[in-house]
Each structure stands twice: as structure tokens, then as C-alpha cells.
Design a protein around this motif. Structure first.
Motif, PDB file in Angstrom:
ATOM      1  N   THR B 136     -25.066 -73.263 -74.381  1.00  0.00           N
ATOM      2  CA  THR B 136     -24.238 -73.221 -73.172  1.00  0.00           C
ATOM      3  C   THR B 136     -24.977 -72.910 -71.885  1.00  0.00           C
ATOM      4  O   THR B 136     -24.412 -73.085 -70.808  1.00  0.00           O
ATOM      5  N   GLY B 137     -26.186 -72.401 -71.977  1.00  0.00           N
ATOM      6  CA  GLY B 137     -26.848 -71.934 -70.759  1.00  0.00           C
ATOM      7  C   GLY B 137     -26.200 -70.678 -70.191  1.00  0.00           C
ATOM      8  O   GLY B 137     -26.532 -70.265 -69.079  1.00  0.00           O
ATOM      9  N   TYR B 138     -25.272 -70.089 -70.925  1.00  0.00           N
ATOM     10  CA  TYR B 138     -24.643 -68.793 -70.609  1.00  0.00           C
ATOM     11  C   TYR B 138     -23.731 -68.814 -69.379  1.00  0.00           C
ATOM     12  O   TYR B 138     -23.109 -67.808 -69.046  1.00  0.00           O
ATOM     13  N   VAL B 139     -23.668 -69.942 -68.656  1.00  0.00           N
ATOM     14  CA  VAL B 139     -23.024 -69.945 -67.344  1.00  0.00           C
ATOM     15  C   VAL B 139     -21.552 -69.563 -67.437  1.00  0.00           C
ATOM     16  O   VAL B 139     -21.068 -68.661 -66.742  1.00  0.00           O
ATOM     17  N   LYS B 140     -20.823 -70.260 -68.305  1.00  0.00           N
ATOM     18  CA  LYS B 140     -19.381 -70.012 -68.394  1.00  0.00           C
ATOM     19  C   LYS B 140     -19.087 -68.662 -69.050  1.00  0.00           C
ATOM     20  O   LYS B 140     -18.049 -68.053 -68.805  1.00  0.00           O
ATOM     21  N   ILE B 142     -20.892 -65.880 -68.584  1.00  0.00           N
ATOM     22  CA  ILE B 142     -21.077 -64.864 -67.542  1.00  0.00           C
ATOM     23  C   ILE B 142     -19.897 -64.902 -66.558  1.00  0.00           C
ATOM     24  O   ILE B 142     -19.316 -63.865 -66.227  1.00  0.00           O
TER      25      ILE B 142
END
Lengths: 788, 171
Positions: B136-140, B142
Motif C-alpha cells: 500500500t505504500g502506507y498512505v491510506k 496513515i
């Protein structure tokens, strides 16, 4: 646009089970009476197996069996294979060496499974494996692809002299030489596309069961393509005929390519289950995953780009050595050839291209497709060349790109691909605006005032997705067609099951595929179930990779829905006693044109099964249709990513301070899901560029075999990503979609490295640009300046 | 040896070999498979559970060390009233993809918010630093955690209604 139809950010149907911890992954499956499998793996990169001391281990508590390569050979099972036949430029077929699941006399990479131990409990199997010692005679090894073909390099397989698997070429060498001969200037660069370790968070696993009464095998497996796994295990390995082997890929915790392939471990699990007559479970440890899952990339490339005096590209020459590791993994041969060289035209109108690729064996883990597969490598070559050329020519990198963009479609490149649609200037313009490209010089000055080096880089990438037209890939050596299948089953109560040959391991197919059905049939999304990942339920499928599930998998569903609609109209015509030609289907209702007569989809479904209104002679009862969809072309997602970095010259640390992505994926089914795919891809791409160093030492030991040494992107590493889209619908499939799963990983590495080299003022740095690598470059520059 | 602990509010007990980790205890003896084995050496956070209010790696702890203590796993997070706000926001925003790291991420976030109801974005990033996600790249994640923190501060309701069958829409 309906609330659950195409284009809506519908909440993912799969997430309720995921957020509540009720996902069912292979390692969560426990079969009654199961035993556990653990592998003794090679500790040497290259060695002869002299003797295996397993007597003590076989008598340890709980141990059921200890199986070696000789036992496996006695089972007369076939070798694992690479399914894409590549021919060298001299016409000879690639040199594929045998790949037995367990070796008899020689190991060829650290981590190769050598002995299988089966015990009652997992810890007992591991303890027994640790008690097994193997006498090896070490052989010299080679890990660097650039050294693998040297005359004095150790020979890894007899069938492949000079460790060379093939020497392949694409394009027109004479036309390319002629283009270079009239060039006003040439940009030449040497690039290494660094080896990567996929690291899906779920490690690979297999649970194998054999039912002696029916001679039926069942394999639960972490697979992106269970039908392909069944086909290979059946047709090539011969573990069981296809109809006696059921492969189930349940929830799968990420794949990124690494779970496409058919590996020794699941094969041994199947064989062991029959041998010991118990269900056998294997779960890879993370340390095993580092040395047993197929790695990605690992190219060494020399590339040259020729320009005329006006900055128009005349020709491109590329020579690449691709490392395929110690064995040819399932699709390894296609990655540095047809998935790579065919994309070397990028977004540009390049009249002549010539590419040569040598694929080599080394004493390393096999290398195969990893998110993007060939296309990130091609993009890295083209987009690094464009940026370096712009700097050398003293022109704006954005404008050099714009000047050379393909502007008319369809566009035939010199390297097979026929681009069907795109608007590259639109994505460039939008990306430059969102990234405030014009404001960069000001930000650079401001950063310099704080003692920081700031750089900006672009990557105008293209990829070929929707893999792939069967006839085309067949002519290029693929052993299979790359169509997709679907079945739409309408139940008497009007609910629908969609059976698809695609497999979801994070992409959200259960939602997006249901959106298509909801859109088309006008029924609530809750009344639709998407079934995938079970060869007993889904007739056949080619699985999920290459951003193909939307463009190919959903197109198959769309085709099946066409047939459902046609049949349903016949039923509706009988129900309303009207002519079939007058039936109109809209918003879930069948009406008779020009009248107020109407029946709902649910009524039609019920009557299709009740069959009271028509005779079986005129219309078959039931409402279930299947389709195989074979694409007519690849799809060509493209876009522009802009990366801005700031480097601390004191520490060499690079911070990505802005990252902007504008992608053209054609029509989008679920913007929320697409955005997530792009985020994840970009972070993997930035990981490749700045963090992920896969390092082998000279003796062939992987020295980055844990998360302490192999630096994965973590939550603290990045600023928010700015993600947007432009849309040119894809004309090559009924839904107009192109695919989005790999774009980030394809585009980002070049954007990041263009920014890093801009900040540093030198092209002389390889991926990953770790703090040490950057600091070393800065020290070298300081020494040089001091010397001057 | 016998290990008895409170898991999601219930007393659970099993006879296990002494080297059994808390993760193996939960997964294999209690059949609570929400906590995942991602690396088994404390690097990836897929096995995160909450022990006496703190997020811990269940793979790094022996079951015996948890004897007599209170454990919350992902299976115990939702209440009769519905999903925990973190679960709900992750569902609404598509914060997960393959789902494998999700239970650990959600429990790390819960431990953070229980201790610090008003974390900065950087504090959220730091709290997730021990949870690897490859999708996910952690974006959502965070963004979602920040959204929950803001909502929880303004509305003192611990749990939001469960996802009802009729409200599958988002956006």
C-alpha cells in the motif's frame, strides 16, 4: 454512474474479513492429521553433494520421513520448466538446464532445497533438519552477470557453455547503425538495474493432501495462477493428471510476481503427501524467502541514444546482460526479452532501435518477473537516457521529451509494439503543473541556503499490459495462450456468481469485478460473489500478473455478460409475450419497446429456471454463460512521474520531498483501488532506487538475507504522494481499461534517480542510492575539487 | 506446561511445550489466526497483538511470558456494536490491499491511539515503523489513522455501527 457501478469508489468487499482478521491464507489452513515439512537448504553457492548424513535425524522425535534428491529421482517425476521458449539470434533454442525439485549431486545456489524432512510438528521437522549434515565439495562460483560469460568463469550447467542461456536480439541493426552514423550527438550510459527481493508479506506456503481412495491430490498454495500451477505440475512434472489435482489459492498475501512461478517446495509437498500418506504442510520462513523466492531485475546495460541537431531522436542501441540465476524459473526467459526490449521505444517516436540481450546463469537465486517485469528495466534505460541527454544538450528535460513524444495513434514502434492510444503531453503537462515544476529553481535555491542539495527528475514511462494476445505471444515463444476465462452464473433468486480465472492477491477483484456486474445487470453489489483461485470451481484461467486482470479478466466477464443478457432477453420475451427483438434491457429491467410492459432482472432469472413459460425445445432452461476472451492487442498505460529529492551532504541521506504521479490507465473502474495500487507501486519503485540493496559476496553468499540488511520501505520514509490521472480510453478492449498495478514500480526508479543525479550533479551513481553511496559520491567530488 | 491468559476478554488455557511462542500459542492452540507469521523475528510486525495495553510482537515472546496477562488480538477488536473505528476507516478507505499485514497495523494503531489520542502525522508514521506492508505504500493507513484520531476526539463513542448490508457505497 451508479453508486456501485463502473467508476465508483466502492468499498472493497474483501476488507471486512481482512480488518477482522478472518482472511484465510494458506498458512492459516490446518488439515486433520497434517504433518510438517522443512527443508535443509544449500549453504554453498556451488558444490558437489558428496554425502548426506541423515541417519540420526530420521530417528529424532516426531520425524516421519527424510527425503533426498535420490528419493525424488526414484519417483521418476519431471523437471521444473521455463514455459517461454526464446531463440538466440543464431536460431538455436535457449539452453534450459534440468531443474529437479531436489538435486542429486550438485547444488547451484545458496538456499537451494536439498533434503526434505517431514515430522509431526513444525519444530520437530526443523530440529531434525538442523541435525542433518551434508558433505560438500565446494566449487568455484560466479554471481555477477557481467562476469558469468568470462572464459574462466565456473560452468554452472553442462548444457549452457559460458553460462549463456541465449543471445537474443530485436530490432534492425543496419538501420540503427545508419541512424547513429548521421547523428549530431550521441548520449551513452552504463546502467545497473539492481537485483530485488520481492518480499510479499505473506511468505510462500503449501498444504498438500493425497486421497488414496480416489488418487486425488489437493494443493493449497500461495499462487497468483492456480491453473497454471496445476498445468505445470501435471503436464510437465507429472505428479498427477490435471483432473486429479485440485489447486486452491485462497487469500494470498501479496505476490508482485514472485507467486506466479512453480517452485520446488510445493512440488515436494505434493510428492511427500503421497509418500507419507498424510497431509503435508510447508510454510516458508522469512529467511528462506530471501534465498528461495525468485528475485527480480538484475540487468547490466550499455545504452546509446542518437540525436539530430534539433534534438530529435534518431536511434537507440542497447546491450543488456540479464542474470537469470541458477535455474530458469517459470517465465524468466520472457522478462529480459519480450517484456523488456519491446518497450524500449518509451513514449517516443524513435525510427530505429536495436537491442541485444544475453541471458546468463549465475550461482544465485533464480530471477523472474517482479512487479513490472522488464518494463521497469526498459523505462529506466529510456528515461535515464532522456534526462542525461537533456543535461548534455542543455535543454529542459521536459521539453526534450515533449519534442520526441509519439503524437499520432496507432503508432508502430520498431520493436513489435503497436501503441493504440495515448496523450503523453497531457500527462506531462498535468504532472508538471501538480509538481510545480516551474517553481523548482526557487526551491533549489532555498534548499541550498539550508545547506541541502535539491534535485528534480522526470519519468515519462510506458508499459505494455493486458498480457496478452495469444497469437502474438505464441509467435514469440510463449508456451501458453494468455487469454482469460469467465463464467457468470445467475441463480434462480437473481443473485450472481462470477467465476474468474484471474486471481486476486491484494488487487480487489472481488469488488471491481462485482462493480462491472452490478453496472451491467443493475443488481446490488451485495448480490454478487466473485469466485476465484480454485481449479475445481473455475474451469480454467491464466491468473494475475502483468496488470492483466482488468483488461483481460474483466473483458472475459463482460463477454460472458453479453451472452447472459442475450439469453435473458429471450426469457423476458417469453414472459412478456413479445418479440425478442423488441426487448430492451436497462437499469436492471427488461421492457418491451414502446409499451409499459416490464419485468425485473430477478423475475427473468427465476423464470429462466422455472421454465414454465417456454418449452425446453425452444429455449434451454437456466441462466449461466461462460466466455474466453483473447485480447487483440496489449494495452499501453503511460504517464509521467516527477520526483523531487533533498540530499543532506553531511550524511548522504536522500529524502523524497515531493512525488507526483499522473497516470493514464484508460477508464477506471474504482478510483480508490487504483489510487492504492499506484501508491504501493511508487513506494516499491522508490525502495528500489534508494533502499533495496540485494548483495551477494564473491563466494555467492547472500549478505542481505534479512530485514536488518535488506532495507524495505517503512511508514516513516515518505511524504504524501500526489496521484492523479488523465484518460484516453483503451480502444483494444470492450471496457477501455489499460491496467494500473505496475505503473508506480515502473516509473518511479528513473524519476528518483534523475532527481538524485540532478541534485548531485553527476550521473555516476547506481541504485540503490543509499546514504553510503551518496556520501561516497560527495566525498569523491570534494576530493576532486580539493585537488583542482 | 500450562499457559492461562485472558484473550479478548475470555480466559483461555492450553498445555504447550515451553518453547512455544505467544504467536504459535494463539495461532495453533487457540486457532486465532488473525495474527500472522511474517518474519518470526520481530522485524515485520504482522504478529502484533496488544498485551496489557502495549503493542508487542507475539513472535518474540514466549506464551509462558504472557501467562496470567491480558491479550487483545484482531479477532477481539470489534464489539457487538460493530467494528472498531480503525477497522471501519480501513474498510471505508481501502487502506489494505492483500490484508496480510492489516491485523498488525490496526493493533499498532490502536495501541498508539489508546496512549496518545492526538498523534501528529509523524507520530503515526513512527508508530507504524515496525509494521511492514509491501502493497500500500502506507498512505491510506496513515491518513485513516489520523482521521480516526480526529473523529474519536470530537465524538466520544468507542465504536461505530457495523457495516450494514445496505451501505456498501463509498465516495
Amino acid at each position: 454512474m451508479s453508486a456501485t457501478g463502473i467508476g465508483a469508489s466502492v468499498r472493497r468487499k474483501e476488507d471486512f474479513r481482512f480488518v477482522t482478521g478472518r482472511g484465510q491464507y494458506t498458512a492459516d489452513i490446518a488439515r486433520p492429521g497434517q504433518a510438517h515439512l522443512y527443508f535443509v537448504r544449500s549453504t554453498h553457492a556451488h558444490a558437489k553433494i558428496l554425502r548426506i548424513h541423515a541417519g540420526h535425524a530420521s530417528r529424532m522425535p516426531g520425524v516421519i520421513a527424510v527425503l533426498t534428491g535420490e528419493d525424488f529421482a526414484a519417483g521418476k517425476l519431471g523437471s521444473l520448466v521455463c514455459g517461454w521458449l526464446i531463440h538466440s539470434k543464431d536460431g538455436t533454442p535457449m539452453k534450459m538446464a534440468p531443474h529437479p525439485a531436489l538435486p542429486v549431486d550438485r547444488v547451484r545456489h545458496v538456499g537451494e532445497p536439498v533434503v526434505a524432512v517431514i515430522a509431526e510438528r513444525a519444530d520437530q521437522a526443523r530440529d531434525a533438519a538442523e541435525a542433518i549434515s551434508i558433505d560438500y565439495e565446494e566449487l568455484p562460483s560466479v554471481v555477477d552477470p557481467a562476469k558469468a560469460q568470462a572464459p574462466d568463469a565456473p560452468q554452472i550447467h553442462e548444457v549452457a557453455p559460458n553460462n549463456t542461456i541465449y543471445q537474443w536480439q530485436l530490432g534492425d541493426p543496419a538501420a540503427t547503425e545508419a541512424a547513429f552514423a548521421r547523428a549530431a550527438s550521441v548520449t551513452a550510459i552504463d546502467l545497473v538495474n539492481n537485483r530485488l527481493i520481492p518480499n510479499a508479506m505473506e511468505t510462500r506456503a503449501a498444504v498438500a493432501e493425497y486421497e488414496p481412495g480416489t488418487e486425488q491430490f489437493t494443493l493449497w498454495n500461495t499462487s497468483q495462477n492456480p491453473h497454471v500451477a496445476r498445468l505445470v505440475l501435471s503436464a510437465f512434472v507429472g505428479i498427477a493428471p490435471e483432473h486429479r489435482l485440485r489447486v486452491i489459492a485462497p487469500d494470498v498475501g501479496g505476490g508482485f510476481g514472485s507467486k506466479i512461478f512453480i517452485y520446488p517446495e510445493e512440488l515436494v509437498a505434493l510428492w511427500a503427501a503421497k509418500t507419507v500418506r498424510r497431509p503435508v504442510k510447508w510454510t516458508s520462513e522469512r529467511s528462506e524467502a530471501f534465498v528461495a523466492d525468485a528475485h527480480g531485475r538484475d540487468h547490466v546495460t550499455r545504452a546509446e541514444l542518437a540525436f539530430d541537431a534539433e534534438g530529435k531522436i534518431l536511434g537507440l542501441k542497447v546491450k543488456t546482460i540479464a542474470n537469470l540465476g541458477a535455474f530458469m524459473s517459470t517465465f524468466s526467459s520472457s522478462v529480459p526479452t519480450y517484456l523488456y526490449a519491446t518497450l524500449l521505444s518509451g513514449q517516443y517516436d524513435i525510427p530505429a532501435i536495436f537491442c541485444e540481450v544475453d541471458a546468463v546463469y549465475t550461482n544465485t537465486v533464480p530471477v523472474d518477473a517482479y512487479r513490472g517485469a522488464g518494463r521497469p528495466e526498459a523505462t529506466f534505460v529510456v528515461e535515464r537516457l532522456m534526462e542525461v541527454s537533456a543535461r548534455r544538450l542543455g535543454v529542459d528535460p521536459a521539453e526534450l521529451r515533449r519534442k520526441n513524444f509519439v503524437k499520432n495513434f496507432p503508432h508502430q514502434t520498431p520493436v513489435i509494439m503497436n501503441y493504440d492510444a495515448g496523450d503523453y503531453a497531457a500527462s506531462l503537462d498535468k504532472a508538471l503543473a501538480l509538481a510545480d515544476y516551474a517553481g523548482f529553481p526557487q526551491r533549489k535555491r532555498e534548499a541550498a541556503g539550508r545547506g541541502k542539495l535539491r534535485g528534480i527528475g522526470l519519468s515519462a514511462y510506458i508499459e505494455a499490459c493486458g498480457i496478452a494476445p495469444s497469437q502474438a505471444v505464441g509467435s514469440l515463444g510463449a508456451g501458453v495462450g494468455l487469454w482469460e476465462s469467465a463464467e457468470v452464473r445467475v441463480n434462480p433468486t437473481g443473485t450472481v456468481e462470477v467465476l474468474t480465472g484471474s486471481h486476486s492477491h491484494g488487487q480487489g477483484h472481488e469488488t471491481t469485478f462485482a462493480q462491472l456486474v452490478s453496472h451491467r445487470l443493475g443488481i446490488p453489489i451485495d448480490n454478487i460473489a466473485v469466485v476465484h483461485g480454485d481449479t475445481d470451481k473455475v474451469q480454467f484461467g491464466m491468473g494475475t500478473y502483468g496488470s492483466r486482470s482488468g483488461a483481460v479478466g474483466m473483458s472475459a466477464i463482460s463477454k460472458a455478460l453479453d451472452k447472459v443478457e442475450t439469453k435473458a432477453k429471450k426469457v423476458a420475451a417469453h414472459l412478456m409475450e413479445a418479440s425478442e427483438a423488441d426487448i430492451v434491457f436497462e437499469d436492471g429491467k427488461f421492457t418491451v419497446a414502446g409499451t409499459d410492459k416490464a419485468v425485473t432482472f430477478g423475475e427473468v432469472a427465476l423464470n429462466a429456471y422455472i421454465a414454465h413459460k417456454f418449452s425446453g425445445a425452444e429455449l434451454e432452461p437456466g441462466l449461466k454463460e461462460g466466455a474466453f476472451y483473447d485480447p487483440v492487442n496489449f494495452t499501453f498505460p503511460a504517464g509521467c512521474h516527477v520526483c523531487e529529492v533533498e540530499i543532506d551532504p553531511e550524511t548522504g541521506r536522500t529524502d523524497v520531498v515531493n512525488f507526483t504521479a499522473v497516470d493514464d490507465f484508460g477508464n477506471v473502474i474504482n478510483p480508490m483501488i487504483v489510487e492504492g495500487q499506484v501508491h504501493g507501486g511508487i513506494v516499491q519503485g522508490i525502495g528500489q532506487a534508494l533502499m533495496e540493496a540485494c548483495v551477494y559476496d564473491e563466494s555467492g553468499q547472500l549478505v542481505t538475507g534479512s530485514y536488518n540488511d535488506y532495507r524495505m520501505p517503512r511508514a516513516g520514509d515518505f511524504p504524501p504522494l500526489v496521484v492523479d490521472t488523465t484518460v484516453t480510453p483503451c480502444p483494444s478492449n470492450p471496457l477501455g481499461i489499460k491496467g494500473c498495478g505496475e505503473a508506480g514500480a515502473i516509473a518511479a526508479p528513473a524519476a528518483v534517480m534523475n532527481a538524485v543525479t540532478d541534485a548531485l550533479g553527476t550521473e555516476d551513481i547506481a541504485m540503490p542510492a543509499t546514504p553510503l553511496a551518496v556520501w561516497t559520491v560527495l566525498q569523491r567530488q570534494a576530493h576532486r575539487e580539493a585537488a583542482e | 506446561m500450562n499457559v492461562t491468559l485472558t484473550v479478548n476478554g475470555e480466559t483461555r488455557s492450553a498445555e504447550v511445550p515451553p518453547e512455544t511462542t505467544l504467536l504459535v500459542f494463539l495461532r495453533e492452540y487457540l486457532n486465532l489466526t488473525g495474527a500472522k507469521t511474517g518474519c518470526d523475528i520481530g522485524d515485520c510486525g504482522a504478529c502484533t497483538v496488544i498485551l496489557d495495553g502495549k503493542a508487542v510482537n507475539a513472535c518474540l515472546m514466549l506464551a509462558a511470558q504472557a501467562d496470567g496477562r491480558d491479550v487483545i488480538t484482531i479477532e477481539g477488536l470489534a464489539t457487538r456494536e460493530g467494528l472498531h473505528p480503525l477497522q471501519k476507516v480501513f474498510e471505508e478507505t481501502g487502506a489494505l490491499q492483500c490484508g496480510f499485514c492489516g491485523p498488525g497495523v490496526i493493533l499498532s494503531a490502536k495501541a498508539l491511539l489508546d496512549e496518545n489520542p492526538a498523534p501528529s502525522k509523524q507520530e503515526i508514521r513512527n508508530a507504524l515503523a515496525g509494521n511492514l506492508c509491501r502493497c500500500t505504500g502506507y498512505v491510506k493507513m496513515i491518513d485513516g489513522i489520523q482521521e480516526v484520531a480526529e473523529t474519536m476526539r470530537s465524538v466520544p463513542t468507542p465504536a461505530l455501527p457495523a457495516a450494514s448490508k445496505g451501505e456498501q457505497k463509498h465516495g
